[in-house]
Design a protein around this motif. Sequence first.
Motif, PDB file in Angstrom:
ATOM      1  N   ARG A 284       0.871  -1.083   0.183  1.00 14.34           N
ATOM      2  CA  ARG A 284       0.138   0.418  -0.178  1.00 14.34           C
ATOM      3  C   ARG A 284       0.760   1.319  -0.025  1.00 14.34           C
ATOM      4  NH1 ARG A 284      -4.680   1.195   4.577  1.00 14.34           N
ATOM      5  NH2 ARG A 284      -5.640   3.626   3.454  1.00 14.34           N
ATOM      6  N   PHE A 285       1.765   0.822   0.694  1.00 16.38           N
ATOM      7  CA  PHE A 285       3.048   2.408   0.844  1.00 16.38           C
ATOM      8  C   PHE A 285       4.348   1.335   0.955  1.00 16.38           C
ATOM      9  CE2 PHE A 285      -0.724   4.153   2.847  1.00 16.38           C
ATOM     10  CZ  PHE A 285      -0.435   5.612   2.248  1.00 16.38           C
ATOM     11  N   LEU A 286       4.988   2.011  -0.224  1.00 13.02           N
ATOM     12  CA  LEU A 286       6.932   1.964   0.470  1.00 13.02           C
ATOM     13  C   LEU A 286       7.239   2.714   1.022  1.00 13.02           C
ATOM     14  CD1 LEU A 286       9.947   0.078  -0.929  1.00 13.02           C
ATOM     15  CD2 LEU A 286      10.289   2.917  -2.040  1.00 13.02           C
ATOM     16  N   VAL A 300      12.330   4.124  -4.532  1.00 11.03           N
ATOM     17  CA  VAL A 300      10.655   4.783  -5.387  1.00 11.03           C
ATOM     18  C   VAL A 300      10.510   4.910  -6.841  1.00 11.03           C
ATOM     19  CG1 VAL A 300      10.417   6.885  -4.831  1.00 11.03           C
ATOM     20  CG2 VAL A 300      12.498   6.092  -4.051  1.00 11.03           C
ATOM     21  N   ALA A 301      11.527   4.694  -7.436  1.00 15.33           N
ATOM     22  CA  ALA A 301      11.443   4.864  -8.946  1.00 15.33           C
ATOM     23  C   ALA A 301      10.501   3.658  -9.239  1.00 15.33           C
ATOM     24  CB  ALA A 301      12.144   4.995 -10.055  1.00 15.33           C
ATOM     25  N   GLU A 302      11.065   2.605  -8.857  1.00 17.83           N
ATOM     26  CA  GLU A 302      10.454   0.975  -8.852  1.00 17.83           C
ATOM     27  C   GLU A 302       8.753   1.633  -8.198  1.00 17.83           C
ATOM     28  OE1 GLU A 302      13.073  -1.052  -7.021  1.00 17.83           O
ATOM     29  OE2 GLU A 302      13.924  -1.528  -8.646  1.00 17.83           O
ATOM     30  N   ALA A 303       8.555   1.883  -7.390  1.00 15.57           N
ATOM     31  CA  ALA A 303       7.011   1.769  -6.541  1.00 15.57           C
ATOM     32  C   ALA A 303       6.252   2.762  -7.637  1.00 15.57           C
ATOM     33  CB  ALA A 303       6.782   2.188  -5.164  1.00 15.57           C
ATOM     34  N   PHE A 304       6.583   3.651  -7.203  1.00 21.05           N
ATOM     35  CA  PHE A 304       5.665   4.646  -8.417  1.00 21.05           C
ATOM     36  C   PHE A 304       5.306   3.967 -10.025  1.00 21.05           C
ATOM     37  CE2 PHE A 304       8.010   8.856  -6.777  1.00 21.05           C
ATOM     38  CZ  PHE A 304       7.047   9.279  -5.933  1.00 21.05           C
ATOM     39  N   ALA A 305       6.024   3.534 -10.612  1.00 23.70           N
ATOM     40  CA  ALA A 305       5.966   2.762 -11.833  1.00 23.70           C
ATOM     41  C   ALA A 305       5.049   1.754 -11.511  1.00 23.70           C
ATOM     42  CB  ALA A 305       6.987   1.544 -12.346  1.00 23.70           C
ATOM     43  N   GLN A 306       4.404   1.170 -10.332  1.00 23.71           N
ATOM     44  CA  GLN A 306       3.111   0.912 -10.407  1.00 23.71           C
ATOM     45  C   GLN A 306       2.486   1.829  -9.463  1.00 23.71           C
ATOM     46  OE1 GLN A 306       3.823  -3.359  -8.521  1.00 23.71           O
ATOM     47  NE2 GLN A 306       6.090  -4.102  -9.247  1.00 23.71           N
ATOM     48  N   GLY A 307       2.428   2.772  -9.043  1.00 25.15           N
ATOM     49  CA  GLY A 307       1.491   3.308  -8.809  1.00 25.15           C
ATOM     50  C   GLY A 307       1.595   3.358  -7.357  1.00 25.15           C
ATOM     51  N   ILE A 308       2.519   2.772  -6.479  1.00 24.35           N
ATOM     52  CA  ILE A 308       2.723   2.873  -5.285  1.00 24.35           C
ATOM     53  C   ILE A 308       3.414   4.570  -4.427  1.00 24.35           C
ATOM     54  CG2 ILE A 308       3.799   1.723  -3.149  1.00 24.35           C
ATOM     55  CD1 ILE A 308       3.535  -1.012  -5.647  1.00 24.35           C
ATOM     56  N   PRO A 309       2.155   4.675  -3.578  1.00 22.80           N
ATOM     57  CA  PRO A 309       3.182   6.162  -3.000  1.00 22.80           C
ATOM     58  C   PRO A 309       3.753   5.621  -1.953  1.00 22.80           C
ATOM     59  CG  PRO A 309       0.523   5.767  -2.441  1.00 22.80           C
ATOM     60  CD  PRO A 309       0.937   3.709  -3.446  1.00 22.80           C
ATOM     61  N   VAL A 310       4.851   6.855  -2.006  1.00 26.75           N
ATOM     62  CA  VAL A 310       5.985   6.197  -0.909  1.00 26.75           C
ATOM     63  C   VAL A 310       5.600   7.303   0.241  1.00 26.75           C
ATOM     64  CG1 VAL A 310       8.338   6.520  -1.544  1.00 26.75           C
ATOM     65  CG2 VAL A 310       7.339   5.895  -2.894  1.00 26.75           C
ATOM     66  N   ASP A 324       5.131  16.129  -1.178  1.00 24.90           N
ATOM     67  CA  ASP A 324       3.993  14.989   0.061  1.00 24.90           C
ATOM     68  C   ASP A 324       2.725  15.492  -0.038  1.00 24.90           C
ATOM     69  OD1 ASP A 324       4.425  14.427   2.939  1.00 24.90           O
ATOM     70  OD2 ASP A 324       3.734  16.400   3.742  1.00 24.90           O
ATOM     71  N   GLY A 325       1.728  15.169   0.632  1.00 24.19           N
ATOM     72  CA  GLY A 325       0.828  14.387  -0.386  1.00 24.19           C
ATOM     73  C   GLY A 325      -0.003  14.160  -1.514  1.00 24.19           C
ATOM     74  N   LYS A 326       0.895  14.518  -2.192  1.00 27.48           N
ATOM     75  CA  LYS A 326       0.298  14.251  -3.896  1.00 27.48           C
ATOM     76  C   LYS A 326       0.955  13.236  -4.130  1.00 27.48           C
ATOM     77  CE  LYS A 326       0.669  16.226  -8.589  1.00 27.48           C
ATOM     78  NZ  LYS A 326       1.618  17.062  -9.456  1.00 27.48           N
ATOM     79  N   ASN A 327       2.093  12.245  -3.958  1.00 25.29           N
ATOM     80  CA  ASN A 327       2.227  11.172  -4.405  1.00 25.29           C
ATOM     81  C   ASN A 327       2.991  10.559  -3.229  1.00 25.29           C
ATOM     82  OD1 ASN A 327       4.963  12.003  -4.284  1.00 25.29           O
ATOM     83  ND2 ASN A 327       5.654  12.348  -6.776  1.00 25.29           N
ATOM     84  N   GLY A 328       2.751  10.739  -2.290  1.00 23.52           N
ATOM     85  CA  GLY A 328       3.694  10.133  -1.473  1.00 23.52           C
ATOM     86  C   GLY A 328       3.783  11.563   0.723  1.00 23.52           C
ATOM     87  N   PHE A 329       4.423  10.934   1.357  1.00 21.42           N
ATOM     88  CA  PHE A 329       4.256  11.443   2.164  1.00 21.42           C
ATOM     89  C   PHE A 329       5.575  11.633   2.506  1.00 21.42           C
ATOM     90  CE2 PHE A 329       0.189   9.607   2.778  1.00 21.42           C
ATOM     91  CZ  PHE A 329      -0.742  11.178   2.452  1.00 21.42           C
TER      92      PHE A 329
END
Length: 409
Positions: A284-286, A300-310, A324-329
């Motif tokens: 759900r999060f990396l 981080v790039a690997e997570a973003f590729a799968q649509g996983i927030p960081v 922060d608050g857009k593609n992760g925290f």
Amino acid sequence: MKIVYCHNYYRYRGGEDISFECDLKMLRGEGHTVIPFTRENADLDDGQKLRMAANTVWNRTTYREMLELLSDEKPDILQCNNLFPQISVSVYAAARKLKIPVVQALRNYRTFCANSLLFRDGKVCTKCLDSRASWHGLRYGCYRDSRLATSAVVAMQFFNRVMNVNQRLVDAFCTPTKFAREIHIRGGFSPENVFVRNNFVSTDVGMNPGRGDAAVFIGRLSQEKGLASVIEAWQKFQLDFPLIIIGDGPDAASLRELAKGNSNIQFTGQLDIAAVSQQLLRARFLIMSSLWYETFGRTVAEAFAQGIPVIASRLGAMLELVEDGKNGFLFNPGDSTDLAQVMLRGLSMDEVQHEQLRVAARETYQRRFSALASYSQLLDIYDYTLRNSKSREVVAEARSALQSRVAAL
């Protein structure tokens, strides 16, 4: 184009090793001929380790081998990833002798920091960076906690500085983020030939289909990665959510002891790329909890590729990658309380809010961390490097082919 590509593999597999392999695959896929020149630290026996100090400064064997390889293959470019400790800058001299341009990736801070991390006693340290001298590293024994081992690294740094190796023998450098570029310029590199080239994900598996039922950490299990604070957040605040820890390293045993008794914390050990991708399906999060100035953060790039927030430390290049608050925290580095609060914030999001994070993460990947985006940046570096060479025509052809592919998407 024909490229000879150098890399010294680490004992514990890390992001630099993966970046090298991704580049090989990508360049060959784009029709270039790539000839690897590699060494592996895992192959060193005790006797070789004792002899390594002199070779770290200047390895006569790799000089001769590289000179022979370049003479036989006549490549357009010598591209270098990691040269430490077995290859050394001697390969630059071999290339210069044959008038072959050199591109060097700057994926860590070894040029001016003995341990390559700008990290000491659990926090960021810039003494050697700001003083333009390496004696601080020798004083503290920053490489492997040993003054003797550090002396070899400091000797290498001193030799390279006195001989002005970077300016005389290397045509272009590339860093994976603007932050890392600024650090190297602060350390004495010329702004004119230091370029930014983001890391990329070599295989795009697409958007992760699910909401995810776990938080995932991927990385080397060592102090600078800040995993202790993550485990403390789970232990102190009894977070009722699975934490999957992927990787190995020198602190593995102590971290397992710290997590003892918590059934929500799972250590998988080192996994191959396919197995990591499977674990990410649960994410759900990396979590990227580093305490040092990460130059990028491939996971981080690997997570973003799968649509996983960081969820990342508010530090270094991570500030450049995670909004922060857009593609992760973001959370305060090393602060288990702040991390726990951020985790609870993320876990309290409804489906719509979480999906918005996921979509933004995927868009960040497509814009910045795809293979096409990184390849385009690399062609710019090749173009600069070959500006007075006939090989520049090959770069123009490759760029034209890339632009046609992008237009067809």
